[in-house]
Design a protein around this motif. Structure first.
Motif, PDB file in Angstrom:
ATOM      1  N   PHE A  51      -8.986   1.720   4.246  1.00 37.52           N
ATOM      2  CA  PHE A  51      -8.768   1.873   2.770  1.00 37.52           C
ATOM      3  C   PHE A  51      -9.760   2.591   2.087  1.00 37.52           C
ATOM      4  O   PHE A  51     -10.603   1.843   1.707  1.00 37.52           O
ATOM      5  CB  PHE A  51      -7.940   0.926   2.663  1.00 37.52           C
ATOM      6  CG  PHE A  51      -7.221   0.708   1.216  1.00 37.52           C
ATOM      7  CD1 PHE A  51      -6.338   1.654   0.739  1.00 37.52           C
ATOM      8  CD2 PHE A  51      -7.505  -0.213  -0.327  1.00 37.52           C
ATOM      9  CE1 PHE A  51      -5.606   1.899  -0.705  1.00 37.52           C
ATOM     10  CE2 PHE A  51      -7.473  -0.256  -0.832  1.00 37.52           C
ATOM     11  CZ  PHE A  51      -6.269   0.484  -1.230  1.00 37.52           C
ATOM     12  N   CYS A 121      -2.950   7.281  -5.712  1.00 39.15           N
ATOM     13  CA  CYS A 121      -3.123   6.945  -6.718  1.00 39.15           C
ATOM     14  C   CYS A 121      -4.686   6.777  -6.662  1.00 39.15           C
ATOM     15  O   CYS A 121      -4.963   8.422  -6.292  1.00 39.15           O
ATOM     16  CB  CYS A 121      -3.776   5.601  -6.241  1.00 39.15           C
ATOM     17  SG  CYS A 121      -2.124   4.218  -6.185  1.00 39.15           S
ATOM     18  N   ILE A 123      -6.870   5.478  -7.710  1.00 38.45           N
ATOM     19  CA  ILE A 123      -7.862   4.494  -8.149  1.00 38.45           C
ATOM     20  C   ILE A 123      -7.572   3.343  -6.981  1.00 38.45           C
ATOM     21  O   ILE A 123      -6.145   3.260  -6.561  1.00 38.45           O
ATOM     22  CB  ILE A 123      -7.957   3.359  -9.192  1.00 38.45           C
ATOM     23  CG1 ILE A 123      -9.479   2.662  -9.211  1.00 38.45           C
ATOM     24  CG2 ILE A 123      -7.135   2.938  -9.812  1.00 38.45           C
ATOM     25  CD1 ILE A 123      -9.009   1.490 -10.340  1.00 38.45           C
ATOM     26  N   ASN A 124      -8.158   3.028  -6.062  1.00 39.16           N
ATOM     27  CA  ASN A 124      -7.604   1.957  -4.780  1.00 39.16           C
ATOM     28  C   ASN A 124      -7.953   0.684  -5.021  1.00 39.16           C
ATOM     29  O   ASN A 124      -9.678   0.389  -5.221  1.00 39.16           O
ATOM     30  CB  ASN A 124      -8.537   2.848  -3.389  1.00 39.16           C
ATOM     31  CG  ASN A 124      -8.077   3.908  -2.470  1.00 39.16           C
ATOM     32  OD1 ASN A 124      -6.785   4.171  -3.573  1.00 39.16           O
ATOM     33  ND2 ASN A 124      -8.642   4.824  -1.679  1.00 39.16           N
ATOM     34  N   CYS A 125      -7.438  -0.039  -5.200  1.00 36.31           N
ATOM     35  CA  CYS A 125      -7.578  -0.989  -5.779  1.00 36.31           C
ATOM     36  C   CYS A 125      -7.746  -2.585  -4.520  1.00 36.31           C
ATOM     37  O   CYS A 125      -6.563  -1.928  -3.161  1.00 36.31           O
ATOM     38  CB  CYS A 125      -6.639  -1.796  -6.328  1.00 36.31           C
ATOM     39  SG  CYS A 125      -6.048  -0.864  -8.240  1.00 36.31           S
ATOM     40  N   TYR A 127      -6.892  -5.559  -3.693  1.00 37.01           N
ATOM     41  CA  TYR A 127      -6.037  -6.264  -4.079  1.00 37.01           C
ATOM     42  C   TYR A 127      -3.856  -5.739  -3.853  1.00 37.01           C
ATOM     43  O   TYR A 127      -3.676  -6.173  -3.434  1.00 37.01           O
ATOM     44  CB  TYR A 127      -5.357  -7.339  -4.815  1.00 37.01           C
ATOM     45  CG  TYR A 127      -5.566  -6.263  -6.224  1.00 37.01           C
ATOM     46  CD1 TYR A 127      -6.724  -5.621  -6.686  1.00 37.01           C
ATOM     47  CD2 TYR A 127      -4.519  -5.800  -6.444  1.00 37.01           C
ATOM     48  CE1 TYR A 127      -6.700  -5.196  -7.767  1.00 37.01           C
ATOM     49  CE2 TYR A 127      -3.913  -5.071  -8.064  1.00 37.01           C
ATOM     50  CZ  TYR A 127      -5.573  -4.219  -8.610  1.00 37.01           C
ATOM     51  OH  TYR A 127      -5.412  -3.806  -9.245  1.00 37.01           O
ATOM     52  N   CYS A 128      -4.650  -4.207  -3.019  1.00 37.76           N
ATOM     53  CA  CYS A 128      -3.349  -3.244  -3.776  1.00 37.76           C
ATOM     54  C   CYS A 128      -2.137  -3.984  -2.037  1.00 37.76           C
ATOM     55  O   CYS A 128      -2.363  -3.909  -1.056  1.00 37.76           O
ATOM     56  CB  CYS A 128      -3.178  -1.966  -3.443  1.00 37.76           C
ATOM     57  SG  CYS A 128      -1.376  -0.953  -3.723  1.00 37.76           S
ATOM     58  N   GLY A 166       2.523   4.838  -4.250  1.00 31.84           N
ATOM     59  CA  GLY A 166       1.200   5.042  -5.414  1.00 31.84           C
ATOM     60  C   GLY A 166       1.530   5.403  -6.994  1.00 31.84           C
ATOM     61  O   GLY A 166       2.075   4.475  -7.181  1.00 31.84           O
ATOM     62  N   ASP A 167       0.770   5.906  -7.545  1.00 29.00           N
ATOM     63  CA  ASP A 167       1.363   6.496  -9.136  1.00 29.00           C
ATOM     64  C   ASP A 167       1.987   7.945  -9.381  1.00 29.00           C
ATOM     65  O   ASP A 167       1.454   8.914  -9.119  1.00 29.00           O
ATOM     66  CB  ASP A 167      -0.771   6.361  -9.324  1.00 29.00           C
ATOM     67  CG  ASP A 167      -0.501   6.224 -10.731  1.00 29.00           C
ATOM     68  OD1 ASP A 167      -0.029   6.784 -11.959  1.00 29.00           O
ATOM     69  OD2 ASP A 167      -1.341   4.659 -10.963  1.00 29.00           O
ATOM     70  N   ARG A 197      -1.128   2.875 -12.862  1.00 24.96           N
ATOM     71  CA  ARG A 197      -2.424   2.293 -13.672  1.00 24.96           C
ATOM     72  C   ARG A 197      -3.293   3.715 -13.892  1.00 24.96           C
ATOM     73  O   ARG A 197      -4.287   3.401 -14.544  1.00 24.96           O
ATOM     74  CB  ARG A 197      -2.751   1.661 -11.971  1.00 24.96           C
ATOM     75  CG  ARG A 197      -4.477   1.141 -12.708  1.00 24.96           C
ATOM     76  CD  ARG A 197      -4.310  -0.102 -11.660  1.00 24.96           C
ATOM     77  NE  ARG A 197      -5.704  -0.515 -11.471  1.00 24.96           N
ATOM     78  CZ  ARG A 197      -6.405  -1.476 -12.645  1.00 24.96           C
ATOM     79  NH1 ARG A 197      -6.004  -1.975 -14.062  1.00 24.96           N
ATOM     80  NH2 ARG A 197      -7.788  -1.981 -12.147  1.00 24.96           N
ATOM     81  N   HIS A 226      -0.607  -1.281 -16.298  1.00 26.27           N
ATOM     82  CA  HIS A 226      -1.296  -2.650 -14.448  1.00 26.27           C
ATOM     83  C   HIS A 226      -2.587  -2.398 -15.492  1.00 26.27           C
ATOM     84  O   HIS A 226      -4.191  -1.622 -14.623  1.00 26.27           O
ATOM     85  CB  HIS A 226      -1.190  -1.383 -13.600  1.00 26.27           C
ATOM     86  CG  HIS A 226      -1.528  -2.843 -12.625  1.00 26.27           C
ATOM     87  ND1 HIS A 226      -1.550  -2.527 -10.861  1.00 26.27           N
ATOM     88  CD2 HIS A 226      -2.609  -3.816 -12.445  1.00 26.27           C
ATOM     89  CE1 HIS A 226      -2.430  -3.670 -10.667  1.00 26.27           C
ATOM     90  NE2 HIS A 226      -2.485  -4.116 -11.363  1.00 26.27           N
TER      91      HIS A 226
HETATM   92  S1  SF4 Z   1      -0.514   1.725  -6.071  1.00 22.40           S
HETATM   93 FE1  SF4 Z   1      -1.614   0.354  -8.085  1.00 22.40          FE
HETATM   94  S2  SF4 Z   1      -1.877  -1.537  -7.477  1.00 22.40           S
HETATM   95 FE2  SF4 Z   1      -1.842   0.189  -5.590  1.00 22.40          FE
HETATM   96  S3  SF4 Z   1      -3.888   0.746  -5.505  1.00 22.40           S
HETATM   97 FE3  SF4 Z   1      -2.580   2.595  -6.380  1.00 22.40          FE
HETATM   98  S4  SF4 Z   1      -3.051   1.965  -8.205  1.00 22.40           S
HETATM   99 FE4  SF4 Z   1      -4.269   0.328  -7.457  1.00 22.40          FE
END
Ligand code: SF4
Ligand SMILES: *Cc1c(COP(=O)(O)O)cnc(C)c1O
Length: 339
Positions: A51, A121, A123-125, A127-128, A166-167, A197, A226
């Protein structure tokens, strides 16, 4: 005074696709941009690769230089703590892989479905809870929308479709417009919700075309952003969200409670007030899902409840988000109570 819309003509939005393409993809690159060294992180950086780091430049610009504890940085930097396994933390904490009833659909709650409109996405968060989700099996090309649309059309109890991922805003506006048009042709669908997000990390994603496609449909549209920390919001967010609100789109926010990022009453209260100034109402404050690799972000339920009470004591009711946990097998998100 020129209106927001007139000002906009003088300052056209940068192309969000280009900004996305210029995202940072390695810890080295990110630390260099922030004038930090790996040795600034006592426990070290993650060695796992599954990840990877991904963070758009506009989000990096909102981070403080030289601060290894920056609350935005901590959301994206892979730390060694991620590589440890902890009992009680699994790859699919929500049991979503069981509610994945059709390709691209998660139907868990009455009356509403998640449509996984895009797999990636911006961005890779770290905590996701989706970091282990089998997106590659659920990537909906335009040709595969049909099976998801058929599923929705066949169940007249579905009144709301939530575009998720995803987003979902990774899709181009023209593709989104097509999808929305097809959803609007299903008579029992009344509401369209977009959970994203992407516009938080690239405000330029809130294009005129997006506003138009969300308003010209017969569906009532809402956008749930988000935002986790007040530092994430910028004047461009305020400007674009003001336009969306003027267009009649309901604007909400959800936040994940994260240790070291936003686990203080001061930050959460400031966040609610700043969200309101940016035309967003706080909707949910989620406690962390117990996903492998995110244990170091966990805030205990007792601490979360104490923070929630502090918000109740200091904010108007409409600026206090619902404090919830997502549980497998429950018919709704579970509110947290006193212990
Ligand atoms: S689904 Fe949302 S929280 Fe998870 S990585 Fe993508 S943007 Fe970040
Ligand atoms: C959160 C969520 C929803 C939406 O729930 P609301 O309470 O309506 O915001 C729908 N489906 C799934 C799987 C969810 O996790």
């Amino acid at each position: 005074m020129p209106s927001v819309a007139q000002t906009e003509k003088f300052f056209p939005l940068a192309d969000w696709g280009q900004l996305l393409a210029q995202s940072l993809r390695s810890s080295d690159e990110l630390l260099a941009a922030l004038e930090l060294q790996p040795s600034d992180f006592a426990e070290g950086l993650s060695l796992a690769k599954q990840f990877p780091l991904l963070v758009p430049r506009p989000f990096v610009q909102r981070m403080a230089k030289g601060d290894p504890q920056d609350p935005l940085l901590l959301q994206v930097l892979p730390l060694a703590a991620e590589d440890q396994l902890h009992p009680g933390y699994s790859a699919d904490p929500l049991g979503e892989q069981d509610t994945n009833v059709a390709t691209g659909i998660i139907h868990k709650y009455h009356g509403r479905v998640l449509l996984l409109a895009a797999s990636g996405c911006a961005i890779n968060c770290r905590y996701c809870f989706r970091r282990h989700f089998p997106y590659s099996d659920n990537r909906l090309g335009r040709s595969q929308w049909q099976s998801a649309l058929d599923y929705i059309a066949a169940d007249s109890s579905i009144s709301e479709v939530i575009l998720s991922g995803g987003d979902p805003l990774m899709l181009q506006d023209a593709h989104l417009a097509d999808l929305v048009e097809q959803l609007a042709q299903i008579p029992h669908v009344q509401r369209l919700r977009v959970h994203s997000r992407l516009p938080v990390v690239i405000a330029e994603r809130l294009t005129d075309q997006l506003i138009e496609l969300l308003t010209r449909t017969r569906l009532r549209s809402s956008l749930v952003l988000h935002v986790n920390h007040p530092q994430e919001l910028s004047p461009l967010h305020a400007q674009r969200l003001a336009m969306m609100r003027q267009a009649g789109i309901t604007l909400l926010n959800q936040t994940v409670l994260l240790k070291g990022v936003n686990d203080s009453a001061e930050v959460l209260i400031e966040l609610s007030e700043k969200l309101f100034n940016h035309h967003l109402l706080p909707y949910y404050l989620h406690v962390l899902d117990r996903v492998q690799g995110a244990q170091h972000f966990d805030v205990s339920s007792a601490e979360a409840y104490t923070l929630y009470q502090q918000m109740l004591a200091r904010l108007p009711g409409y600026l206090v988000p619902k404090l919830v946990r997502e549980e497998a097998g429950q018919p709704h998100k579970t509110p947290l109570h006193a212990f």
